[in-house]
Motif scaffolding. Sequence first.
Motif, PDB file in Angstrom:
ATOM      1  N   MET A   1      85.246  22.686 -51.718  1.00 24.25           N
ATOM      2  CA  MET A   1      85.526  21.446 -51.802  1.00 24.25           C
ATOM      3  C   MET A   1      87.651  21.621 -52.661  1.00 24.25           C
ATOM      4  N   ASN A   2      87.670  22.474 -53.464  1.00 21.27           N
ATOM      5  CA  ASN A   2      88.808  22.527 -53.984  1.00 21.27           C
ATOM      6  C   ASN A   2      89.816  23.146 -53.767  1.00 21.27           C
ATOM      7  N   LYS A   3      89.579  24.317 -52.445  1.00 22.31           N
ATOM      8  CA  LYS A   3      90.108  25.018 -51.668  1.00 22.31           C
ATOM      9  C   LYS A   3      90.745  23.823 -50.571  1.00 22.31           C
ATOM     10  N   THR A   4      89.937  23.403 -50.527  1.00 23.82           N
ATOM     11  CA  THR A   4      90.422  22.153 -49.143  1.00 23.82           C
ATOM     12  C   THR A   4      91.174  21.426 -49.787  1.00 23.82           C
ATOM     13  N   LEU A   5      91.098  20.902 -50.977  1.00 25.72           N
ATOM     14  CA  LEU A   5      91.942  19.542 -51.235  1.00 25.72           C
ATOM     15  C   LEU A   5      93.366  20.210 -51.514  1.00 25.72           C
ATOM     16  N   LYS A   6      93.462  21.517 -52.026  1.00 22.63           N
ATOM     17  CA  LYS A   6      94.552  21.986 -51.940  1.00 22.63           C
ATOM     18  C   LYS A   6      95.146  22.571 -50.603  1.00 22.63           C
ATOM     19  N   ILE A   7      94.787  22.840 -49.902  1.00 21.51           N
ATOM     20  CA  ILE A   7      95.027  22.680 -48.533  1.00 21.51           C
ATOM     21  C   ILE A   7      95.569  21.748 -48.144  1.00 21.51           C
ATOM     22  N   LEU A   8      95.129  20.395 -48.361  1.00 21.95           N
ATOM     23  CA  LEU A   8      95.672  18.994 -47.875  1.00 21.95           C
ATOM     24  C   LEU A   8      96.718  18.660 -48.463  1.00 21.95           C
ATOM     25  N   PHE A   9      96.655  19.066 -49.582  1.00 23.24           N
ATOM     26  CA  PHE A   9      98.308  18.947 -50.834  1.00 23.24           C
ATOM     27  C   PHE A   9      99.481  19.836 -50.071  1.00 23.24           C
ATOM     28  N   TYR A  10      99.337  20.942 -50.048  1.00 20.97           N
ATOM     29  CA  TYR A  10     100.308  21.785 -49.425  1.00 20.97           C
ATOM     30  C   TYR A  10     100.768  20.566 -48.100  1.00 20.97           C
TER      31      TYR A  10
END
Length: 188
Positions: A1-10
Amino acid sequence: MNKTLKILFYLLLACVGIVAISAAYIQIKGIPNYPYAPGAEIEQLKVPADNLMIERGAKIAALLCNECHMGSDGKLSGKIMTDAPKEFGKIATLNITHDTVHGIGNWTDGEIYYFLRTGIRKDGSWSPPFMPKFPLMADEEVKSVIAWLRSNDPKLEASDKEYPPNKPNFLMKFLNIVAFFPPPLPKQ
């Protein structure tokens, strides 16, 4: 989940960056210039001015030109368009009198013809969308307007009035880059 949020943020950050760079480009570039390419026939155009053509041109100009270009001096010396929508920015119409410095006194018949058809001046600058272009107007009508512009009508008497250049806002610059383009010159 945390990795998905980082990708969405970038991804969001990249989109915001692209929009910011695009907006800066549009703001700096402004209204584009276009090639001045009237062709030899138009460059050598000489409009014969008889009374009938001048009269017809005066009627057309009364409908299409005088409202915007009529200055406070009673001549077609231009004016600040206070009634134009604020979305266009600060707009001033040009001096179209016989003045050779501030008006169209030095323009040839071909330059006027090409400008009325496409909106492109000989320096490549393009008149904004609020200035009508006449690609579909009958050739004789365009030539009648040119004959009238060359006439001794008191409204066309040389005037040295000159207004500051138009100051288009961001919306007008954006529309001139993505949506508004000079119409093609009609086939002769």
